[in-house]
Write an enzyme that holds these catalytic residues in place. Structure first.
Site, PDB file in Angstrom:
ATOM      1  N   ASP A 200      26.266  21.207  14.244  1.00 47.22           N
ATOM      2  CA  ASP A 200      25.482  20.149  12.542  1.00 47.22           C
ATOM      3  C   ASP A 200      25.933  18.937  12.234  1.00 47.22           C
ATOM      4  OD1 ASP A 200      23.725  21.245  10.471  1.00 47.22           O
ATOM      5  OD2 ASP A 200      25.916  20.954   9.474  1.00 47.22           O
ATOM      6  N   GLU A 268      20.107  10.820   9.708  1.00 50.47           N
ATOM      7  CA  GLU A 268      19.030   9.296   9.765  1.00 50.47           C
ATOM      8  C   GLU A 268      20.058   8.822   9.002  1.00 50.47           C
ATOM      9  OE1 GLU A 268      19.834   9.406   5.473  1.00 50.47           O
ATOM     10  OE2 GLU A 268      18.849  11.134   6.989  1.00 50.47           O
TER      11      GLU A 268
END
Ligand code: TEU
Ligand code: CA
Length: 534
Positions: A200, A268
């Protein structure tokens, strides 16, 4: 066991709360997943990635861990976990677990100790900083779920950093003990037989030690469509160079075990493609999970520039592509405006995703052509939805329970009176048991998965993009495979000589032309010659 089984592999993401509830409390669990593993083996995927199942207060649905070495009671026990891994391995499926180490829960004992005792052994395990002279936070960093990334603590008279919720304090990776702690926890799971980790927020581990301000903040108004998060042009709060050496330590650990895989989730960023390449070149991660195809863009140019751009920039690197996950609107809903009908879009997306160069993640329910569930504010559980309502609806709409049997209570997900998120129409209408026919979306996924697995071209071949105008997308893979898509709701055709259709939908080759209907596509062998459409 092949060491590089993960090159080109397909991983199925299970969202454990919503896959199968075995004990009737309305929440999915590990025994439920174990029961459903044969379905996944039959589907034909290589691996299963479970969103987090460790002990958690569930402020961010398990992405806030309070014990890295145990299973949350809502999901079961360590014995249940071991049973699931064993069953998966018997069925030829690998198990990848989510490892959420950039931050912990604020109820993790290490954070409680760090907060209580600045001079103690854990005092520096999290990112603590003094206020500015006027009492305000140390810098302008923003939290993804709203507001400043800093929360004041009256006991320490300091702020602590959290890139997500205040209940998710960020670890201080500049402290080597923190690195060792996480590597030891990962060894615990490797020893238990997991086949890899989905890491993660892997690019968030390190923050700038000087705590410099991030650049322009394009907050909510200018942020891209369909992004549930607070946006900032991150320079210092993440993506720090020190991370690379830590990833090398992590790789050294996993390399001590046979055939394990590290898949890094890279939020992103303005230089995502370069970072994905950098993180998977050399002895770092095996795969970088891309956000590029989780957004609204459904143009040929987009897919072409992402894939070609990745391999041009990082010939030794390896991407992992996905169209849906537990954080974004399901792709069939997201791209529906480019489609004539749901089924054609779902099949086209499956063919496109599963013919890409790289590894692939599919998200539970996408094999049914599942759409986003509409929920009311009262039904929301996701802080991103609750904090940003009504501009954003958050992430619950892609997290509603898996639908197994159309007419069963809770569509076969659970026999509880009330499930944690509701099961309703039109999601129920596409339940697994409605996909019996050869033409169903699920049947197509199975065919496509089997085709990919047996195709050296799709698994290992390079990508060579054809020069075609929108909405045509075409690329050759390897020696003998051509993949061509009409990314629109209008029928089109182009000159095509030779070749044979191998797998297709709404496609026809005759009289020197390839005709593709709405969202039609063709996977062809025999190297046909394709020319520009008239
Ligand atoms: O998501 C991380 C994530 O989506 C961010 O990288 C995001 O794109 C960025 O912050 C925007 O600036 C992961 C999990 O998938 C998600 O469910 C969790 O809520 C999150 O991490 C926190 O652990
Ligand atoms: Ca349960």
């Amino acid at each position: 066991m092949s060491e590089d089984w993960w090159r080109g592999s397909v991983t199925y993401q299970v969202y454990p709360r919503s896959f199968q509830d075995a004990n009737g409390d309305g929440i999915g669990d590990l025994p439920g997943i174990t029961q459903r593993l044969p379905y996944l083996a039959d589907l034909g995927v290589d691996a299963v990635w479970l969103s987090p199942v460790c002990t958690s207060p569930m402020k961010d649905m398990g992405y806030d861990v309070s014990n890295y070495r145990d299973i949350d009671p809502v999901f079961g026990t360590l014995d249940d976990f071991d049973g699931m891994v064993e069953r998966a391995h018997d069925l030829g499926l690998r198990i990848i677990i989510d490892q959420v180490i950039s931050h912990s829960s604020n109820l993790h004992p290490a954070f409680i100790e760090s907060r209580a005792n600045p001079a103690g052994p854990k005092g520096d395990w999290y990112v603590w900083a003094d206020p500015k002279p006027d009492g305000s936070p140390p810098n302008n960093w923003l939290a993804a779920f709203g507001g400043s990334a800093w929360t004041w603590n009256a006991h320490r008279h300091q702020y602590y950093l959290h890139n997500f919720l205040p209940e998710q304090p960020d670890f201080n990776f500049h402290n080597p003990e923190v690195q060792d702690f996480h590597l030891d926890n990962m060894a615990f799971w490797l020893d238990r037989g997991v086949d890899g980790f989905r890491l993660d927020t892997v690019n968030y581990y390190f923050h700038d030690a000087l705590l410099r301000d991030d650049a322009a903040d394009f907050r909510r108004k200018e942020k891209p469509e369909n992004n549930p998060y607070n946006m900032q042009y991150h320079l210092f709060s993440k993506n720090q160079p020190e991370n690379l050496a830590f990833l090398e330590r992590m790789r050294a650990l996993t390399d001590r075990y046979e055939a394990r895989v590290l898949i890094g989730e890279m939020g992103e960023s303005h230089h995502a493609i370069e970072m994905m390449g950098q993180y998977t070149t050399g002895a770092r991660l095996h795969q970088s999970y891309s956000f590029d195809m989780l957004g609204p863009d459904f143009s040929a140019e987009h897919f072409r520039t992402r894939i070609a751009g990745f391999f041009a920039g990082a010939p030794q690197g390896w991407p992992c592509w996905a169209f849906s996950n537990h954080d974004v609107n399901r792709h069939v809903s997201r791209w529906m405006r480019h489609a004539a009908d749901r089924e054609s879009l779902a099949k086209q997306a499956a063919a496109l995703l599963l013919s890409m160069q790289g590894s692939i993640c599919i998200y539970q329910g996408e094999e049914l052509g599942q759409t986003e569930t509409e929920l009311s504010f009262e039904e929301l559980t996701d802080p991103a939805g609750i904090n940003f309502w009504p501009e954003e609806k958050g992430r619950d709409g892609c997290r509603t329970p898996m639908v197994w049997e159309k007419d069963a209570a809770n569509a076969g997900f659970s026999n509880a009176n009330r499930t944690w998120l509701p099961v309703r129409e039109p999601q129920r209408a596409v339940a697994v048991d409605t996909h019996g026919g050869e033409d169903s979306v699920l049947a197509f996924y199975k065919r496509m998965l089997a085709f990919r697995k047996n195709s050296v071209d799709l698994m290992k071949g390079a990508s060579d993009f054809l020069v075609l105008p929108e909405p045509w997308l075409g690329f050759r893979r390897g020696e003998n495979t051509l993949c061509i898509f009409n990314l629109s709701a209008e029928a089109r055709s182009l000159p095509c000589e030779g070749g044979e259709l191998v797998l297709s939908h709404n496609a026809n080759v005759e009289k020197g032309a390839l005709a593709l209907g709405p969202n039609g596509f063709a996977i062809m062998s025999g190297n046909p010659t394709i020319r520009q459409p008239d």
